[in-house]
Design a protein around this motif. Sequence first.
Motif, PDB file in Angstrom:
ATOM      1  N   ALA A 199       0.819  -1.212   0.000  1.00 37.86           N
ATOM      2  CA  ALA A 199       0.000   0.000   0.000  1.00 37.86           C
ATOM      3  C   ALA A 199       0.854   1.264   0.000  1.00 37.86           C
ATOM      4  CB  ALA A 199      -0.934  -0.006   1.206  1.00 37.86           C
ATOM      5  N   GLY A 200       2.056   1.170   0.562  1.00 41.13           N
ATOM      6  CA  GLY A 200       2.895   2.360   0.664  1.00 41.13           C
ATOM      7  C   GLY A 200       3.799   2.616  -0.518  1.00 41.13           C
ATOM      8  N   LEU A 201       4.001   1.616  -1.379  1.00 40.07           N
ATOM      9  CA  LEU A 201       4.946   1.775  -2.487  1.00 40.07           C
ATOM     10  C   LEU A 201       4.556   2.883  -3.462  1.00 40.07           C
ATOM     11  CD1 LEU A 201       5.980  -1.905  -3.323  1.00 40.07           C
ATOM     12  CD2 LEU A 201       7.402  -0.093  -2.360  1.00 40.07           C
ATOM     13  N   PRO A 202       3.312   2.930  -3.977  1.00 40.13           N
ATOM     14  CA  PRO A 202       2.991   4.015  -4.926  1.00 40.13           C
ATOM     15  C   PRO A 202       3.101   5.401  -4.301  1.00 40.13           C
ATOM     16  CG  PRO A 202       1.357   2.258  -5.030  1.00 40.13           C
ATOM     17  CD  PRO A 202       2.181   2.005  -3.813  1.00 40.13           C
ATOM     18  N   ALA A 203       2.665   5.510  -3.055  1.00 41.02           N
ATOM     19  CA  ALA A 203       2.702   6.822  -2.406  1.00 41.02           C
ATOM     20  C   ALA A 203       4.124   7.297  -2.157  1.00 41.02           C
ATOM     21  CB  ALA A 203       1.928   6.772  -1.080  1.00 41.02           C
ATOM     22  N   MET A 204       5.070   6.359  -1.999  1.00 43.66           N
ATOM     23  CA  MET A 204       6.450   6.751  -1.734  1.00 43.66           C
ATOM     24  C   MET A 204       7.056   7.503  -2.906  1.00 43.66           C
ATOM     25  SD  MET A 204       8.110   3.530   0.323  1.00 43.66           S
ATOM     26  CE  MET A 204       9.677   4.376   0.499  1.00 43.66           C
ATOM     27  N   LEU A 205       6.602   7.202  -4.131  1.00 44.37           N
ATOM     28  CA  LEU A 205       7.123   7.920  -5.289  1.00 44.37           C
ATOM     29  C   LEU A 205       6.864   9.422  -5.178  1.00 44.37           C
ATOM     30  CD1 LEU A 205       6.111   5.535  -8.213  1.00 44.37           C
ATOM     31  CD2 LEU A 205       8.432   6.046  -7.448  1.00 44.37           C
ATOM     32  N   ILE A 206       5.694   9.761  -4.672  1.00 45.76           N
ATOM     33  CA  ILE A 206       5.342  11.178  -4.501  1.00 45.76           C
ATOM     34  C   ILE A 206       5.843  11.696  -3.160  1.00 45.76           C
ATOM     35  CG2 ILE A 206       3.462  12.849  -4.587  1.00 45.76           C
ATOM     36  CD1 ILE A 206       3.884  11.255  -7.153  1.00 45.76           C
ATOM     37  N   GLY A 207       5.781  10.841  -2.131  1.00 41.06           N
ATOM     38  CA  GLY A 207       6.122  11.283  -0.777  1.00 41.06           C
ATOM     39  C   GLY A 207       7.580  11.612  -0.571  1.00 41.06           C
ATOM     40  N   ALA A 208       8.453  11.191  -1.483  1.00 37.01           N
ATOM     41  CA  ALA A 208       9.887  11.451  -1.328  1.00 37.01           C
ATOM     42  C   ALA A 208      10.294  12.802  -1.913  1.00 37.01           C
ATOM     43  CB  ALA A 208      10.689  10.336  -1.990  1.00 37.01           C
ATOM     44  N   PHE A 209       9.322  13.684  -2.160  1.00 37.83           N
ATOM     45  CA  PHE A 209       9.653  14.931  -2.854  1.00 37.83           C
ATOM     46  C   PHE A 209      10.587  15.811  -2.036  1.00 37.83           C
ATOM     47  CE2 PHE A 209       5.928  16.091  -0.380  1.00 37.83           C
ATOM     48  CZ  PHE A 209       6.216  17.359   0.070  1.00 37.83           C
ATOM     49  N   LEU A 210      10.506  15.753  -0.685  1.00 39.18           N
ATOM     50  CA  LEU A 210      11.398  16.573   0.131  1.00 39.18           C
ATOM     51  C   LEU A 210      12.845  16.122  -0.029  1.00 39.18           C
ATOM     52  CD1 LEU A 210       9.421  17.137   3.459  1.00 39.18           C
ATOM     53  CD2 LEU A 210      10.055  18.834   1.757  1.00 39.18           C
ATOM     54  N   LEU A 211      13.064  14.813   0.011  1.00 35.40           N
ATOM     55  CA  LEU A 211      14.418  14.302  -0.184  1.00 35.40           C
ATOM     56  C   LEU A 211      14.946  14.687  -1.567  1.00 35.40           C
ATOM     57  CD1 LEU A 211      14.119  10.711   1.368  1.00 35.40           C
ATOM     58  CD2 LEU A 211      15.301  12.684   2.332  1.00 35.40           C
TER      59      LEU A 211
END
Length: 311
Positions: free
Chosen positions: A242-254
Amino acid sequence: MLTYLLRRSWQMLPTLLGVVLLVFVLFNWVGGDPAYILAGKMSDAASIENIRRQLGVDQPWYVQLGIFLKQVARFDFGQSWATGEAVSDIIASRLGPSLTVLVPLTVLETVLGIALALAVAFLRGSLTDRVLMLACTVGMSISILVYIIVFQYWLAYRAGLFPVQGWGAGLPDNLRFAALPILIGLAVSLAPTLRLYRSFMLDETGQDYVRTARAKGLSERRVMWVHVLRNAAIPIITHVMAGLPAMLIGAFLLERFFGIPGIGREVILAVERSDFPVIKAITVYVAVATMVFNLLADLLYQAVDPRIQLK
């Protein structure tokens, strides 16, 4: 199995259609007229009308919806309004840098989270368990921005152990630039992951089959690593997939702080430029990835426990 895959694939279509309609409504009726945004404050009516004609937003809504549906069906979202590049080329070029950071991060987070969760579940109630849970609580209360600033300053700038920011031209060079973002992502995500996986393990340790295994004389290590882990793997797989697709967008700060040309950074740039085709494409791609990973999670459930029947 083939029947199940075909049925699930057919069931994805109404969900994808709902996502497409929602995206269309949000961008066409709620997001405002992009011609005014792209034309700037000092534009005249003729310039705005010319931009609207070039973008195709001067056509009736049903024509625009039909064009959007064709784009989704072909996974071809046209050209970027800001750069003129093909949207598919932009996303393809940004996917590699994101995966270079997210794949090692996900693997390390999952493996370390499972191993530490098994250890603290085995030591439940001990001083070690309490200290680790306290450390997790403290770690979860610290903003990711603090981690980025502290790690970037001390480990990269002062100690010189990692590059401060940038991106290379090949995989070995890229891994050198990705090392510190991966370390920061692991420091941020490991605490909540450990707490969650620990709860999964503790839920299983109180089950009857665990007491039966212990009554048979099995070692505690075998009980935890074989019986408890196998049954706790079901919610762990759900959490990871469930977290894999969101991680693509969620890593924008890094990606933004370290200058990594990934998907998350591209989303921020697209929002700043009002580049609607890129935003629409990434939204649809993430929705499709979410449905695919959910399907993959169901297949992994049966691989972990063959008793699970796919329906």
